[in-house]
Design a protein around this motif. Structure first.
Motif, PDB file in Angstrom:
ATOM      1  N   SER A 190       0.851  -1.047  -0.062  1.00 24.90           N
ATOM      2  CA  SER A 190      -0.040  -0.124  -0.014  1.00 24.90           C
ATOM      3  C   SER A 190       1.196   1.304   0.186  1.00 24.90           C
ATOM      4  N   ALA A 191       1.900   1.338   0.416  1.00 27.41           N
ATOM      5  CA  ALA A 191       3.396   2.512   1.221  1.00 27.41           C
ATOM      6  C   ALA A 191       3.482   2.744  -0.079  1.00 27.41           C
ATOM      7  N   LEU A 192       4.001   1.464  -1.198  1.00 26.47           N
ATOM      8  CA  LEU A 192       4.235   1.251  -2.583  1.00 26.47           C
ATOM      9  C   LEU A 192       3.969   2.711  -3.615  1.00 26.47           C
ATOM     10  N   ARG A 193       2.132   2.500  -3.399  1.00 23.05           N
ATOM     11  CA  ARG A 193       1.275   2.327  -4.392  1.00 23.05           C
ATOM     12  C   ARG A 193       1.610   3.988  -3.734  1.00 23.05           C
ATOM     13  N   ALA A 194       1.272   4.172  -2.747  1.00 26.47           N
ATOM     14  CA  ALA A 194       1.279   5.342  -2.041  1.00 26.47           C
ATOM     15  C   ALA A 194       2.612   6.564  -3.210  1.00 26.47           C
ATOM     16  N   VAL A 195       3.579   5.690  -3.311  1.00 28.76           N
ATOM     17  CA  VAL A 195       5.309   7.219  -3.233  1.00 28.76           C
ATOM     18  C   VAL A 195       5.599   6.343  -4.461  1.00 28.76           C
ATOM     19  N   VAL A 196       5.163   5.475  -5.096  1.00 29.05           N
ATOM     20  CA  VAL A 196       5.747   6.055  -6.915  1.00 29.05           C
ATOM     21  C   VAL A 196       4.609   5.282  -7.659  1.00 29.05           C
ATOM     22  N   VAL A 197       4.461   5.912  -9.165  1.00 29.94           N
ATOM     23  CA  VAL A 197       3.645   6.685 -10.015  1.00 29.94           C
ATOM     24  C   VAL A 197       2.589   4.624 -10.077  1.00 29.94           C
ATOM     25  N   ALA A 198       2.079   4.707 -10.712  1.00 26.09           N
ATOM     26  CA  ALA A 198       1.477   3.301 -10.918  1.00 26.09           C
ATOM     27  C   ALA A 198       2.093   2.582 -11.874  1.00 26.09           C
ATOM     28  N   GLU A 199       3.140   3.080 -12.309  1.00 24.24           N
ATOM     29  CA  GLU A 199       3.270   2.646 -14.016  1.00 24.24           C
ATOM     30  C   GLU A 199       4.555   1.708 -13.650  1.00 24.24           C
ATOM     31  N   ARG A 200       4.965   2.119 -12.627  1.00 25.25           N
ATOM     32  CA  ARG A 200       6.537   2.113 -12.218  1.00 25.25           C
ATOM     33  C   ARG A 200       6.745   0.787 -11.596  1.00 25.25           C
ATOM     34  N   ILE A 201       5.495   0.494 -11.523  1.00 22.68           N
ATOM     35  CA  ILE A 201       5.537  -1.191 -10.501  1.00 22.68           C
ATOM     36  C   ILE A 201       5.408  -2.419 -11.613  1.00 22.68           C
ATOM     37  N   GLU A 202       6.113  -2.992 -11.793  1.00 25.13           N
ATOM     38  CA  GLU A 202       6.085  -3.642 -12.577  1.00 25.13           C
ATOM     39  C   GLU A 202       5.501  -5.800 -12.358  1.00 25.13           C
TER      40      GLU A 202
END
Length: 526
Positions: A71-83
């Motif tokens: 949840s924290a990852l989704r809050a600190v980076v744009v969605a497109e960067r999460i592969e």
């Protein structure tokens, strides 16, 4: 409120509901302590900064719970960067609802025991963030530990000490789940930095990966309200360590803005047993020729088995008409000792308001019945009730069950647990002129022949030693002990034995001379 924050609010509600469905004892047994949102986002922000800015993120959390770090990852980076994103959760009580909660996102939660899983190439991560289960070693049976040791050694090349908590195995086992040059951030108890069982974990961090940073939170700022631990975040890169590289040690504040920070050579860390000395310490512990362990035999005070049964004041002894010759004086808790010097009357009793006595006899019950019927009647009460005193662990292992350990009075005692606030010392060194022994709330310092020989010639030497001990700076003393959440400090006998005592040589030349003679003798024997 942003969509991300709305989702996090729902996740927190789910977390609270699931936590409420388990007892605190059950959660403690499984080491389930959820990471607060603010802390999770702080950690993810820091972790992402350690990756190349253009690199896609392949996220992994081997102890994911309800997904606070995802949840924290989704809050600190744009969605497109999460592969990709993956995690393990052993407890279906949390895992099934979490899997349903994150359905439709990139997070793949596997409802399995991470410690038994084998990695797939597609699941290897370049960003591993985890708050592993805080399960102490005594909650794991021998077979489980042996299996974990074998698996961990195979995964990372280091065999974890059997006294380690489960979080140490998690760190070692995760090695094979990381990509080359991947970044790992572990939110773990800081205790591994200063205890013997942490040596192998520190060996992994220094030899198998590139240790980047260790941030230790102020122990008075407890990160988890339901766990009494002092927390640290350990950052490393999955790459062989370069020669002469620096490690950042930071303390207090936040990861981004710590209260203290300094770089320490990894080569220095390899020879430093107490990493908790950093960043406050400006150099490694100096190896000294003489320590307190050379001067004192340091033991924990006696454990009675039940203080309320075996320790009583004079009024209670008289009320039961018990024989005073079967008792010996014992010191009360430190809060009842106002001064750091205990004086004594002509009989050796401590001159303090709260005088207590310990039932201390090795006579058999038959002898006691013949000589002291009232004492026999009192001992009989220790065999009655729902939890008889005689059946408690310590008592049932003794012969007779009411016999006590041999702990004579010590000339110096030390309170070994306490809190340090605004520069005050958590430990007190007390000069004891009385014949009162002490219970296990104290450490007892018995002079070894080296010191006893010098003190026999000059009784004031013990006072000099006592003044030296009380003159030790707070930070120096704390650096040799360990700390728990809430600022609770603890000093074990072994840790006090290792404290440098060379400062005493200038004050007591006899000690230096005798120590040199002893060293020469030992070398000649070898």
């Amino acid at each position: 409120m942003t969509e991300i924050n709305k989702i996090e609010k729902k996740r927190l509600a789910l977390q609270a509901k699931l936590d409420g469905g388990k007892t605190p004892e059950d959660r403690n047994h499984m080491g389930q302590f959820a990471t607060p949102t603010t802390l999770a986002r702080e950690i993810l922000t820091h972790g992402v900064r350690l990756l190349p800015a253009s690199e896609k993120i392949r996220f992994f959390d081997p102890g994911i719970g309800t997904g606070s770090f995802y949840s924290a990852l989704r809050a600190v980076v744009v969605a497109e960067r999460i592969e990709s994103a993956a995690g393990f959760e052993i407890d279906p009580h949390y895992g099934k609802p979490a899997k349903a909660f994150w359905k439709g996102t990139k997070l793949n939660i596997r409802l399995e025991d991470f410690t038994q899983a084998e990695p797939e190439e597609r699941l290897k991560a370049n960003l591993l963030i985890c708050n592993p289960p805080y399960v102490r070693h005594h909650h794991m049976d021998a077979a489980k530990k042996a299996d974990l040791q074998c698996r961990t050694e195979k995964a990372c090349g280091v065999k974890i000490n059997g006294l380690s908590g489960l979080y140490c195995y998690f760190m070692g086992l995760s090695h094979k789940w990381m990509e080359q040059d991947g970044i790992a951030g572990w939110l773990v108890p800081s205790e591994f930095m200063g205890v013997n069982y942490g040596k192998m974990l520190k060996s992994y961090l220094l030899d198998k990966v590139t240790l980047l940073q260790v941030h230790r939170f102020d122990p008075e700022d407890v990160q988890f309200t339901d766990a009494l631990v002092s927390s640290a975040v350990v950052w490393f890169k999955n790459a062989p360590p370069p020669s002469n590289h620096d490690v950042i040690f930071s303390y207090g504040g936040t990861l981004t803005e710590p209260a203290l920070s300094r770089k320490v050579l990894a080569s220095e860390l390899a020879h430093e047993g107490k990493w908790t000395r950093y960043p406050q310490a400006d150099k490694a512990t100096i190896r000294v020729e003489i320590t307190l362990g050379d001067l004192f035999d340091i033991k924990r005070g006696l454990a009675t088995g039940d203080n309320s049964f075996f320790i009583m004041d004079r009024k209670k002894i008289e009320a039961y008409n018990l024989p005073m010759e079967c008792f010996r004086p014992v010191l009360p808790g430190s809060r009842y000792i106002p001064s750091d010097e205990i004086k004594a009357d002509k009989d050796g009793l401590p001159l303090i308001d709260m005088q207590f006595f310990l039932l201390h006899t090795s006579l058999s019950e038959n002898d006691i019945a013949q000589r002291y019927p009232t004492l026999k009647a009192y001992l009989d009460t220790g065999r009655k009730g729902e939890r008889p005193v005689a059946e408690r662990y310590l008592c049932r292992s003794r012969r007779p069950w009411y016999a006590q350990e041999n702990r004579p009075a010590a000339p110096i005692i030390c309170t070994y647990m306490g809190r340090s606030r605004k520069g005050s010392k958590p430990f007190r060194f007390i000069l004891n002129h009385s014949q009162a022994t002490a219970c296990n709330g104290y450490l007892m310092l018995y002079p070894k022949p080296l010191l006893a020989h010098a003190a026999a010639k000059d009784p004031e030497i013990m006072r000099t030693v006592w003044k030296f001990l009380n003159g030790i700076k707070v930070d120096e003393l704390l650096s040799h002990g360990r700390v728990y959440g809430g600022g609770l400090h603890k000093l074990e006998p072994k840790e006090l034995r290792g404290f440098p005592a060379e400062g005493l040589i200038a004050r007591i030349p006899e000690i230096g001379a005798l120590h040199r003679q002893l060293s020469l003798f030992e070398k000649a024997v070898i």
